[in-house]
Scaffold this active site. Sequence first.
Site, PDB file in Angstrom:
ATOM      1  N   LYS A  91       0.795  -1.147   0.097  1.00  0.00           N
ATOM      2  CA  LYS A  91       0.192   0.071  -0.069  1.00  0.00           C
ATOM      3  C   LYS A  91       0.924   1.200   0.022  1.00  0.00           C
ATOM      4  O   LYS A  91       1.609   1.303   0.853  1.00  0.00           O
ATOM      5  CB  LYS A  91      -0.838   0.047   1.245  1.00  0.00           C
ATOM      6  CG  LYS A  91      -1.824   1.249   1.512  1.00  0.00           C
ATOM      7  CD  LYS A  91      -2.571   1.541   2.469  1.00  0.00           C
ATOM      8  CE  LYS A  91      -2.863   2.723   2.440  1.00  0.00           C
ATOM      9  NZ  LYS A  91      -3.244   3.059   3.986  1.00  0.00           N
ATOM     10  N   GLY A 152      -7.555   9.370   9.402  1.00  0.00           N
ATOM     11  CA  GLY A 152      -7.829   9.511  10.968  1.00  0.00           C
ATOM     12  C   GLY A 152      -8.752  10.657  11.255  1.00  0.00           C
ATOM     13  O   GLY A 152      -9.063  10.999  12.471  1.00  0.00           O
ATOM     14  N   ALA A 179      -9.315   5.665   4.042  1.00  0.00           N
ATOM     15  CA  ALA A 179      -8.846   6.757   4.679  1.00  0.00           C
ATOM     16  C   ALA A 179     -10.117   7.588   5.174  1.00  0.00           C
ATOM     17  O   ALA A 179     -10.840   7.852   4.073  1.00  0.00           O
ATOM     18  CB  ALA A 179      -7.798   7.656   4.790  1.00  0.00           C
ATOM     19  N   ASN A 201      -8.849   2.287   9.880  1.00  0.00           N
ATOM     20  CA  ASN A 201      -8.168   1.930  11.009  1.00  0.00           C
ATOM     21  C   ASN A 201      -8.744   2.636  12.301  1.00  0.00           C
ATOM     22  O   ASN A 201      -9.217   2.078  13.079  1.00  0.00           O
ATOM     23  CB  ASN A 201      -6.615   2.337  10.946  1.00  0.00           C
ATOM     24  CG  ASN A 201      -5.619   1.654  11.955  1.00  0.00           C
ATOM     25  OD1 ASN A 201      -4.627   1.517  11.383  1.00  0.00           O
ATOM     26  ND2 ASN A 201      -5.927   1.510  13.264  1.00  0.00           N
TER      27      ASN A 201
END
Lengths: 252, 312
Positions: A91, A152, A179, A201
Site C-alpha cells: 500500500k 484519521g 482513509a 483503522n
Amino acid sequence: MFYDRTLSSRLMLGTAQYPSPQILRDAIAASGADVITVSLRREGQEGGDFRRILKDSGCRILPNTAGCHSVREAVTTAHMARELFGTDWIKLEVIGHADTLQPDPFALVEAARILSEDGFQVFPYTTEDLIVGEKLIEAGCRVLMPWGAPIGSGQGLRHLDALRSMRAHFPDIPLVIDAGIGAPSQAMMAMEMGFDAVLLNTAVAKAVDPVGMARAFGQAVVAGQLAHQAGLMPPRDMAVASTPIFGLAALA
Amino acid sequence: MITVLGAGVAGLCAATALAEQGMTVEVVTPADAPDPVSGLAGGMLAPFCEGDGADPLVTRRGQQSIAWWSARVRSFQPRGTLVLAAARDRAELDRFARATQNHRTVRPDDLEPDLSGRFARGLFFADEGHLDPAEAMASLRSRLTTRGVRFHHGPHTGSRIVDCRGWSARADLPDLRGVRGEMLELFAPQVALTRTIRLLHPRFPCYIVPRGQHRYMIGATMVETADGGPITARALMELLSAAYAVHPGFAEARLIHGGAGLRPAFPDNIPALRRAGDRIHMNGMHRHGFLMAPVLATDLAQQLCHEVIYAN
C-alpha cells in the site's frame, strides 16, 4: 479481484493504535476482514514480535509505507516490507502535507512506477483526481485507493460527486476507499456506491469498544455490498404508495 | 529463602511484599544486568485515566496501589490528573470522558493557575496521583535493606525464584514483546504545574509529570518495536511540541535527560504472574509498572504464604 486475488471480505483493517495485540486480534476476527495493513516506517526491523502476531492472524498482509514523505523513503520502505513479509503487495502512501496527510500525487506516480517495474503490486493511496488515477494505472497499478477524507479524521466521504465520477470513470479497476471513514454508515455508503472495498483503522482502533466496532463495520460493508449487487432504487421526486388504494378492506 | 531476580519496580515491590509477610528474601541482579526501565517511567498512579485503552482489570485493581505507595514512599503526591485538549481537539476530550470513569469537568485555571487562559475545559481525575520513580525505588530498596534483605549479584541461594527481570526474561516467555517508550526530563523554571497533565492529541498525545523544583517528566511514545536505542529526533520533536502546546514556558526549559526503553508486554498488555516450573514470573508490566506491581506483589506474597503454610 485485487491483483488476481478474490477476497472473502471487502473490509480491510489497519493495525495501529489498538489497546493491545489481543484486542487487535479479536477485532480482526470480529470484522471478518481478510486483509490487514501494517506500517513499518517507525517500527523498523526490530518490530518482529508485533509482526508475528499479525502473521498469526491468518489474514493476508498489505504492508504500507505510512509516514513516508518522499519517493525514496517509500521505495526503501516497500523493499523492506517485501523482505519482512514475503509479499509483493504494497500500500503506497507518499505524504505531501504534514497537516492534512494529503498524498503527494507527483511523488506517488513516480514511486508507483518504480515499484511496479520492480514487480510490486501497488495499492496507491491517492485523491479522487481522475488524471492522477490514469497516470497511476499507466505506471502499472491495477487497484486505486482514493481517500474518503484525511487520514484519521473520521469525516466520511467528503467529495461524493468526485467519488461517483471516479467510480464511473474506472469501471474495471478495483477502487478501495482508504482513509477518513468514521462510521459504519459511511463505509456502507461507499459500498452502496459500488466501490470494491473499504480500508480503515482509527474508527475501530480508537472506539471505546474496538471489537464491537469492528463487528459493526464488518456487517456494514457486507450490507452495502449486498445492496449494491441487489440494485438500489433511484430517488424519486414524488411519493409512490407501495400499497394499492383500490381493493382495501373497509374496516367499519 | 526466596530469591527475587531483578530490582526494577516489579522486583522491589515483590521483595517488599514478601518481606512484609515475614518471608526471608534476597534480591539478585547480575552484574551485567541493564538498568531497570522503571527508572524511565512517568510514575503516574492513574487507574482511571488508564481505563482508556487498558483492560478494566487494570482500572479496578490498580486503585489498590495508591494506598500501597502512599504508605511507603515520600514522593507520592495525591494531586489527581488533569486531562486537557486544544480547542480544535475538543472531541478528544469527549471521547476520553466516555472511555473512562470517576472524573469531572473543570476549568483548568481553577486547578492550575499557571495555565491561566490557555484551556477552556478539562477533565479532572481527583483520585489519582503520581510519584517520583527514582525516589520510590530508592525508598523501597532502603526499607528492604533495613529489614535485612540482601542485594547482590548472585549466584542466588533461594529455593524459590520470583523472576522480575522484565525484558531480560524474554527467552523464558516467548509471547513477551517489547514496546518502545521514549521520554524527556526537563528543568523548566518558567512552568509551575503541580499535578500530572495529560494532553489529548490525535497524533501526539503526551503527559507531563511534575517532579518538584521545576523538574518535569514528559512522556511517552509507544512504538511496537524491540529497538531500545537512544531517543529519536522525531520523539524529541513530538514530545517537546506537545509540552509547548500545554505551556509556552517549556520553550525555555533545559533538557536534563532523554531516555528510551522497552516496556515488556504480554499480548493483552495486562501485567501478570505466571508459573513456570518452580519459578514464578512477574512480568508484562507494559505501561503499568508502578500501578500494577504492588497489586501483583500482594497476590504473589499471599500465594507463597499459603504454599508455606500448606507445606508445613
